[in-house]
Scaffold this motif. Structure first.
Motif, PDB file in Angstrom:
ATOM      1  N   GLY A  35       0.565  -1.127   0.216  1.00 17.35           N
ATOM      2  CA  GLY A  35       0.162  -0.135  -0.190  1.00 17.35           C
ATOM      3  C   GLY A  35       0.923   0.819  -0.286  1.00 17.35           C
ATOM      4  O   GLY A  35       0.845   1.705  -0.715  1.00 17.35           O
ATOM      5  N   GLU A  36       1.727   1.224   0.664  1.00 14.37           N
ATOM      6  CA  GLU A  36       2.934   2.335   0.832  1.00 14.37           C
ATOM      7  C   GLU A  36       3.747   2.762  -0.528  1.00 14.37           C
ATOM      8  O   GLU A  36       4.380   3.963  -1.031  1.00 14.37           O
ATOM      9  CB  GLU A  36       3.380   2.145   2.102  1.00 14.37           C
ATOM     10  CG  GLU A  36       2.995   2.488   3.194  1.00 14.37           C
ATOM     11  CD  GLU A  36       1.756   3.803   3.148  1.00 14.37           C
ATOM     12  OE1 GLU A  36       2.774   4.925   3.764  1.00 14.37           O
ATOM     13  OE2 GLU A  36       0.553   3.680   3.565  1.00 14.37           O
ATOM     14  N   LEU A  40       1.671   3.705  -3.202  1.00 15.13           N
ATOM     15  CA  LEU A  40       1.318   5.380  -3.151  1.00 15.13           C
ATOM     16  C   LEU A  40       2.724   6.309  -3.335  1.00 15.13           C
ATOM     17  O   LEU A  40       2.479   7.102  -3.889  1.00 15.13           O
ATOM     18  CB  LEU A  40       0.483   5.333  -1.611  1.00 15.13           C
ATOM     19  CG  LEU A  40       0.804   7.482  -1.202  1.00 15.13           C
ATOM     20  CD1 LEU A  40      -0.802   7.402  -1.503  1.00 15.13           C
ATOM     21  CD2 LEU A  40       0.611   6.905   0.679  1.00 15.13           C
ATOM     22  N   SER A  57      -3.413   1.732  -4.094  1.00 13.69           N
ATOM     23  CA  SER A  57      -2.978   1.516  -2.435  1.00 13.69           C
ATOM     24  C   SER A  57      -3.974   1.722  -1.705  1.00 13.69           C
ATOM     25  O   SER A  57      -4.057   1.163  -1.099  1.00 13.69           O
ATOM     26  CB  SER A  57      -2.180   3.126  -2.253  1.00 13.69           C
ATOM     27  OG  SER A  57      -2.252   3.511  -1.058  1.00 13.69           O
ATOM     28  N   TRP A  84      -5.139  -1.147   1.283  1.00 14.34           N
ATOM     29  CA  TRP A  84      -5.564  -0.183   2.700  1.00 14.34           C
ATOM     30  C   TRP A  84      -6.404  -1.107   2.982  1.00 14.34           C
ATOM     31  O   TRP A  84      -7.147  -1.193   4.450  1.00 14.34           O
ATOM     32  CB  TRP A  84      -5.546   0.393   2.406  1.00 14.34           C
ATOM     33  CG  TRP A  84      -3.828   1.154   2.549  1.00 14.34           C
ATOM     34  CD1 TRP A  84      -2.487   2.124   1.866  1.00 14.34           C
ATOM     35  CD2 TRP A  84      -3.156   1.016   4.643  1.00 14.34           C
ATOM     36  NE1 TRP A  84      -1.428   1.861   2.884  1.00 14.34           N
ATOM     37  CE2 TRP A  84      -1.781   1.514   4.205  1.00 14.34           C
ATOM     38  CE3 TRP A  84      -3.611   0.470   5.318  1.00 14.34           C
ATOM     39  CZ2 TRP A  84      -1.029   1.187   5.348  1.00 14.34           C
ATOM     40  CZ3 TRP A  84      -2.753   0.051   6.313  1.00 14.34           C
ATOM     41  CH2 TRP A  84      -1.363   0.692   6.090  1.00 14.34           C
TER      42      TRP A  84
END
Length: 420
Positions: free
Chosen positions: A26-27, A30, A38, A42
């Motif tokens: 997810g990070e 991003l 992302s 999440w």
């Protein structure tokens, strides 16, 4: 995220490998600009965990990806686990308001206020938050939506009419409908409940100062007498200054300038803006000259070539308007050009421009001519920036950008910061 993982690692019911993988995916997505991936990652993680930090992060990413319904679902789940969480509550209110779901928003707000029945401070905070939402986000709302907001506020306010914050909220809801009479009525009520309410004082003054300048002056003066060191006292004082100018009370307006000059947290450009306002809005050119002349004596201005040049050039313009050619030229000689040759070209051009200009386009042509002449010295940074600003005003954005980019190439590190 590391703190979240460490905490979840102690929970035997959590697949920590899946959590670590999801957080990293997810990070990284991003950081790479893939908001869709992302947000999906999440949300998938949030649906399988009840950790508040995961729900909070999933909500943030959904909002960043412009997915209000997904964000609303996540924040609702967040509130089921922690009903008194302030951040979750304000996020929920914001999403419903910005999505213009006013019918859903009203019961949420009512429930929230009832939840803090014994905590009026929290209730006032919620009411203030709604007021801020309305002020900052309704510029592009339709008239139908503005009417719905007004009805929502009236309904919401019924049990809290003795709060100054509620009266301010009501005033805002009428103000956005251009219902000046009702806005004024509620602002006066707000001040009667709390005469130190800075927002109500400023907005009321804004609404009535043209028709009732004396009343506005009294309201602003009373606030400053009782709250000389309030957070927004500087802005209130600037409003009082304008009200005094509108009544031609020049000595009293000048006193307000003296007070502002003595306060360490007032930037010179703030005073400069007030001087320009005196000339441009209230046609008080002599007054503006007086203020600007004093400002140029301030040590912080003397030590800043960029500011002193700007203020001297503006002061020269004021003198030109007054047909005071000698004072204009004397003032221009105080501008700190890199060499005398550039300075003399500037002075000569300005002498030829002292005729009264009634046409802004002619004025712009003269100004552009002068700036280009000064630019014979490529290192005169202030002139290059001024030329870029002038071109931008004329919607010549590409030319303005080219000037700034060229200036960056020749500038040292300190000057590059100014250009940027």
């Amino acid at each position: 995220n590391i703190n979240t993982i460490n905490k979840l690692n102690n929970n035997k019911n959590v697949n920590i490998g899946f959590v670590v993988f999801s957080v990293l995916l997810g990070e990284i997505a991003l950081q790479k600009g893939n908001l869709g991936l992302s947000s999906d990652t999440w949300q998938n993680l949030a649906m399988q965990n009840t950790d508040l930090l995961i729900l909070e992060r999933a909500t943030e990413i959904a909002l960043a990806n412009n997915q209000p319904q997904r964000a609303l679902n996540l924040v609702n789940q967040w509130l089921k686990i922690d009903p008194t969480n302030e951040k979750a509550s304000l996020t929920q209110i914001s999403i419903l308001f910005l999505s213009q779901k006013f019918d859903d928003l009203l019961p949420i707000l009512q429930q929230r206020l009832i939840l803090f029945a014994n905590q009026p401070k929290q209730q006032r905070k919620i009411i203030n938050f709604v007021n801020k939402l309305i002020k900052n986000n309704t510029a592009n709302f339709s008239y139908v939506s503005l009417r719905k907001i007004n009805k929502l506020v009236i309904e919401l306010s019924k049990d809290y009419e003795n709060f100054a914050e509620t009266q301010s909220l009501l005033a805002t809801s009428f103000f956005i409908l251009s219902d000046k009479e009702n806005a004024i009525k509620h602002l006066k009520k707000a001040i009667s409940f709390d005469e130190n309410n800075e927002q109500a004082v400023r907005l009321l003054s804004f609404l009535i100062y043209k028709d009732f300048p004396r009343e506005s002056e009294k309201i602003l003066s009373n606030f400053l007498q009782k709250n000389p060191n309030a957070t927004y006292a500087i802005l209130v004082r600037s409003e009082l200054y304008k009200v005094l100018l509108s009544q031609k009370k020049l000595d009293e307006a000048y006193q307000q300038i003296q007070i502002l000059l003595k306060q360490n947290n007032v930037a010179p450009n703030f005073i400069f803006a007030l001087a320009v306002t005196a000339s441009s809005t209230y046609n008080e050119n002599d007054f503006a000259i007086k203020v600007l002349t004093q400002l140029l004596q301030e040590q912080s201005v003397k030590n800043n070539t960029l500011l002193s040049n700007l203020y001297n050039i503006t002061l020269a313009n004021f003198y030109v308007t007054n047909n005071a050619e000698n004072q204009a030229v004397d003032t221009l000689y105080k501008v700190k050009f890199i060499d005398d040759n550039a300075k003399n070209k500037f002075i000569n051009l300005y002498k030829n421009s002292l005729a009264k200009f009634n046409n802004d386009s002619i004025d712009n042509i003269k100004e552009e001519q002068f700036l280009n002449e000064v630019l014979s010295n490529n290192y005169y940074l202030n002139a290059r920036i001024s030329l870029a600003e002038l071109l931008n005003k004329q919607n010549k954005t590409n030319e303005a950008r080219a000037i700034l980019q060229q200036t960056l190439i020749n500038a040292d590190n300190y000057d590059k910061e100014k250009v940027i």
